[in-house]
Design an enzyme around this catalytic site. Sequence first.
Site, PDB file in Angstrom:
ATOM      1  N   GLY A  86     -21.246   5.255   4.608  1.00 51.69           N
ATOM      2  CA  GLY A  86     -20.690   5.746   3.975  1.00 51.69           C
ATOM      3  C   GLY A  86     -20.774   5.542   2.585  1.00 51.69           C
ATOM      4  O   GLY A  86     -21.383   4.747   1.867  1.00 51.69           O
TER       5      GLY A  86
ATOM      6  N   GLY B 159     -19.527   7.065  -0.256  1.00 48.23           N
ATOM      7  CA  GLY B 159     -18.481   7.207  -1.006  1.00 48.23           C
ATOM      8  C   GLY B 159     -18.410   6.444  -2.721  1.00 48.23           C
ATOM      9  O   GLY B 159     -19.644   5.656  -2.822  1.00 48.23           O
TER      10      GLY B 159
ATOM     11  N   LYS C  47       0.477  -1.165   0.098  1.00 50.79           N
ATOM     12  CA  LYS C  47       0.271  -0.073   0.175  1.00 50.79           C
ATOM     13  C   LYS C  47       1.362   1.070   0.038  1.00 50.79           C
ATOM     14  O   LYS C  47       2.395   0.819   0.251  1.00 50.79           O
ATOM     15  CB  LYS C  47      -0.877  -0.108   1.119  1.00 50.79           C
ATOM     16  CG  LYS C  47      -2.258   0.496   1.138  1.00 50.79           C
ATOM     17  CD  LYS C  47      -2.726  -0.049   0.398  1.00 50.79           C
ATOM     18  CE  LYS C  47      -4.523   0.544   0.332  1.00 50.79           C
ATOM     19  NZ  LYS C  47      -5.407   0.021  -0.295  1.00 50.79           N
TER      20      LYS C  47
END
Length: 357
Positions: free
Chosen positions: A184, A186, A80
């Site tokens: 959420g 998104g 990551k």
Amino acid sequence: MTHTLPLPDFTHERVEVITGPRSGLVITVALHSSVLGSALGGARMWTYPHWSDAVGDALRLSAAMTLKNAAAGLDAGGGKSVIGLPPGTTLDAERRRAAYLDLGDAVERFDGAYRTAEDVGSTTDDMLVVSERTAHVVGLPDAVGGSGEPAGPTSLGVYESLRATLAESTGSPEVAGRRITVSGLGQVGSRLAVRLSAEGAVLTVTDVNPAKRDLAAELGARWVEPGTEHLVEADVFVPAGIGGVLDDDVIDALAARAVCGPANNPLAERSGADRLAARGILYAPDFVVNAGGVVYLDLEAKQLGTRAEIMDRVAGIGETLRDIFAAAAARGITPLAAAEERAAERLSAGQLAGASA
């Protein structure tokens, strides 16, 4: 901002933390494991209270990517990258471009052992900037022949996982009439909410961005204030925002029969899985549920099938989760433990194969 989460054990192969020479921003590239192949994990741009919080997030997220890619059956390791923004920072176009050029240089220094992609706070256009400095990036815009935005495949995997979760917790995978709370809205959460609404789910939604109320109104969903959504009676609670939302207090008050969502690391502590189980709440492990995007990106980059075949593979995440639920029930362990064991078996096989090569 993210919740404060514990750091994982440091078992990473390589971690680099730099101050971007163009942007002045702290950039972390964390390679957790390349046992199964070149690591794949997105580039997150987010605001953190302190630069060390951004580094910690990269460590957690990269370790989770190792589990995600292994459990999904990919020949890919875990990594990551994180671009940390100080509180109150707003990037203009020039400095944003500078940040992703800096990231590209950082990724290039890993010589292909880590491949980056779009993630929270990043876009496919940002990945096009990264590609100016390294070839080790996937998920470029469709317009330049890339695989495009992975939120759609991620949402499909979450949807199939949710159906598997409903089947396990209620006896039927059908969405119609089920009370589902999406926390959420998104890229992934909004796509999921639209599909669930179309199929007749009784939706409750929230987001830290009050402008998302408009989507709630369009869907005929109930809107609640952020931080109260876990108190709503639901068949499934879908964490689709930041990590660490399921702390002890939230778990103890959670009014849902099951948890299944795309948020990375939604458990504030790993022990939260046991706490949910003690309350009779089924937990679908996040790194299984949200693997659709990385499955799509990895197979597209390696040209392992047509796009339709790859999407079929993404839809198969639901079957993977059903296998995990069955293994957990048979052994009397949590689904999280069963999913971790599934990943560990693949990693052990990869290590043996590497040792004998």
